[in-house]
Design a protein around this motif. Structure first.
Motif, PDB file in Angstrom:
ATOM      1  N   GLU A  21      57.130 -32.529  10.021  1.00  0.00           N
ATOM      2  CA  GLU A  21      58.196 -32.242  10.650  1.00  0.00           C
ATOM      3  C   GLU A  21      59.452 -33.031  10.867  1.00  0.00           C
ATOM      4  OE1 GLU A  21      56.470 -32.599  14.818  1.00  0.00           O
ATOM      5  OE2 GLU A  21      56.322 -30.523  15.037  1.00  0.00           O
ATOM      6  N   GLY A  62      61.828 -25.770  16.302  1.00  0.00           N
ATOM      7  CA  GLY A  62      60.634 -26.439  15.850  1.00  0.00           C
ATOM      8  C   GLY A  62      61.175 -27.990  15.358  1.00  0.00           C
ATOM      9  N   TYR A  63      62.118 -28.630  15.696  1.00  0.00           N
ATOM     10  CA  TYR A  63      62.444 -29.741  15.260  1.00  0.00           C
ATOM     11  C   TYR A  63      61.767 -30.713  16.290  1.00  0.00           C
ATOM     12  CZ  TYR A  63      65.959 -27.841  12.246  1.00  0.00           C
ATOM     13  OH  TYR A  63      66.608 -27.381  10.974  1.00  0.00           O
ATOM     14  N   SER A  64      61.399 -31.851  15.762  1.00  0.00           N
ATOM     15  CA  SER A  64      60.544 -32.811  16.757  1.00  0.00           C
ATOM     16  C   SER A  64      61.754 -33.769  17.153  1.00  0.00           C
ATOM     17  CB  SER A  64      59.782 -33.761  15.921  1.00  0.00           C
ATOM     18  OG  SER A  64      59.015 -34.678  16.724  1.00  0.00           O
TER      19      SER A  64
END
Length: 175
Positions: A21, A62-64
């Motif tokens: 990620e 969807g980025y952490s």
């Protein structure tokens, strides 16, 4: 033994490894207010709202998101605008929290009529500024700030992985 080795090799061919990620630390935005009435409560509130809005938008793609405590950010910021102007120092801060990228932001307000959301995207691995993004926001309305944040998120994502889809015009929800 041979069966296990064949199974491991087969799994490696069939099950591609998942990419790691992308981890982004989004620092609190700072206000650079050049108007005749700088730092009014409404502007401080608007500035404080930017980071949570941007965090939500990039997380939806969807980025952490890496959290850096405000006290640690303040300690690393040797003065107003320091982290914004020093990619190396921002990268060092991001490295402490295992981020891949750090976004250092500013709300630049030269007039009562408009403001600019500005973001510097720093790659932690090589301590380099890889993106300088500016989005204009006209007027004080909350919906205009939300739209500017969505535009900023789209620009940031464009420099990274192109997986963010901004809401269609007129569909942004007021948060």
């Amino acid at each position: 033994m041979m069966k296990r080795l064949c199974a491991a090799l087969l799994c490696g061919l069939i099950c591609p490894s998942l990419p790691a990620e992308t981890r982004i630390a989004i620092l609190d935005f700072e206000l650079k207010d050049l108007t005749l009435a700088p730092g009014i409560p409404a502007e401080l509130e608007r500035t404080a709202a930017i980071r949570p809005l941007l965090t939500e938008e990039l997380a939806s793609a969807g980025y952490s998101i890496v959290s850096i405590p405000p006290s640690v950010q303040q300690a690393a910021n040797a003065g107003a605008g320091y982290l914004f102007d020093h990619a190396d120092a921002a990268a060092d801060l991001g490295r402490q929290f295992e981020a891949d990228f750090v976004l250092v932001g500013r709300l630049h307000k030269p007039s009562f009529l408009f403001a600019y959301l500005m973001g510097h995207l720093v790659r932690v691995a090589d301590r380099r500024l890889i993106g300088n993004f500016i989005t204009e926001s006209k007027g004080p309305g909350k919906q205009l700030v939300v739209k500017a944040v969505e535009t900023l998120a789209d620009k940031i994502d464009g420099a990274l992985e192109n997986r963010y889809s901004p809401p269609p015009p007129g569909s942004s929800k007021i948060r």
